[in-house]
Design an enzyme around this catalytic site. Sequence first.
Site, PDB file in Angstrom:
ATOM      1  N   ASP A  87      52.953  67.404  44.292  1.00  0.00           N
ATOM      2  CA  ASP A  87      53.169  68.230  43.162  1.00  0.00           C
ATOM      3  C   ASP A  87      53.634  67.343  42.201  1.00  0.00           C
ATOM      4  O   ASP A  87      54.252  66.308  42.139  1.00  0.00           O
ATOM      5  CB  ASP A  87      54.468  69.083  43.215  1.00  0.00           C
TER       6      ASP A  87
ATOM      7  N   GLU B 171      71.337  91.605  23.913  1.00  0.00           N
ATOM      8  CA  GLU B 171      72.043  90.436  23.187  1.00  0.00           C
ATOM      9  C   GLU B 171      72.582  89.539  24.233  1.00  0.00           C
ATOM     10  O   GLU B 171      73.042  88.546  23.822  1.00  0.00           O
ATOM     11  CB  GLU B 171      72.655  90.693  22.308  1.00  0.00           C
TER      12      GLU B 171
ATOM     13  N   PRO C 235      70.144  80.727  27.716  1.00  0.00           N
ATOM     14  CA  PRO C 235      69.636  79.374  27.162  1.00  0.00           C
ATOM     15  C   PRO C 235      70.922  78.341  27.296  1.00  0.00           C
ATOM     16  O   PRO C 235      70.305  77.209  26.839  1.00  0.00           O
ATOM     17  CB  PRO C 235      69.876  80.167  25.746  1.00  0.00           C
TER      18      PRO C 235
END
Length: 267
Positions: A183, A130, A103
């Site tokens: 794209d 975790e 993250p």
Amino acid sequence: MRFDVITLFPELFAPFQEAGINRRAYSGGLVKLKLWNPRDHAEGNYRRVDDRPFGGGPGMVMMAEPLLRCLNAVRADRVNAASDGDNAEDGEGHCAPVVLFSPIGEVLHHAAVERWAKSTGAILICGRYEGIDQRFIDSHVDLQISLGDFVLSGGEIAALALLDAVARLQPGVLNDEGSHQLDSFNPALDGLLDCPHYTRPEVWQGQPVPPPLLSGHHAQIERWRRDRSVEITARHRPDLIKHARAEGRLGTADEAALAAFQLRTTD
């Protein structure tokens, strides 16, 4: 190029290598993929790779030692492959970068995918539980990548996303060589979102294909597609419009399309 993936669930990658354009990339050797399970490098009868976190708290943490042993095995294998003529290392013989999906990493975007598509590959680490013992990250991870501001059960989906994005950019993978040039997010074009697409039948559930696409007039078709691209980007990702304008990638006709769109949305 070669990607090595360290994962507790290597079976998740098997169907990916046999599906669609990915099959062309991997069966043709354009992208080489090798999977490594850290359990194979853990000690004890149970091949344990995780333990409770110091300080308490929920969940388990992946242990540093099995990961390091697995990483060392990967590096040794890449060196052996390079000595056998396989281009597994870069031109200076350095080991491939070690990437962790996390993250806190930089959010993956088109420009980064293009850089990876031109690289010699990487070692991808898929965390679970975790997370991973921070000491391993501090000592051995070169780069962290995120797919966005949400949490997954593990890094496998993120790894698959990167591998898929890289594979489709390899020459000969897409049937139409110029397909990826149009794209969404392609900075070489304009960085905007792609326009809508339509196919047969010409009328579906009372909804016709936009007339310009049936006109056969190439300039008219291209203008329609460009206008729709500008409008869609302005509606859903105005930040991309702002960036394209700052880069000088919007022409007079684009600004006119934007003005017309803004007028319609304010009426």
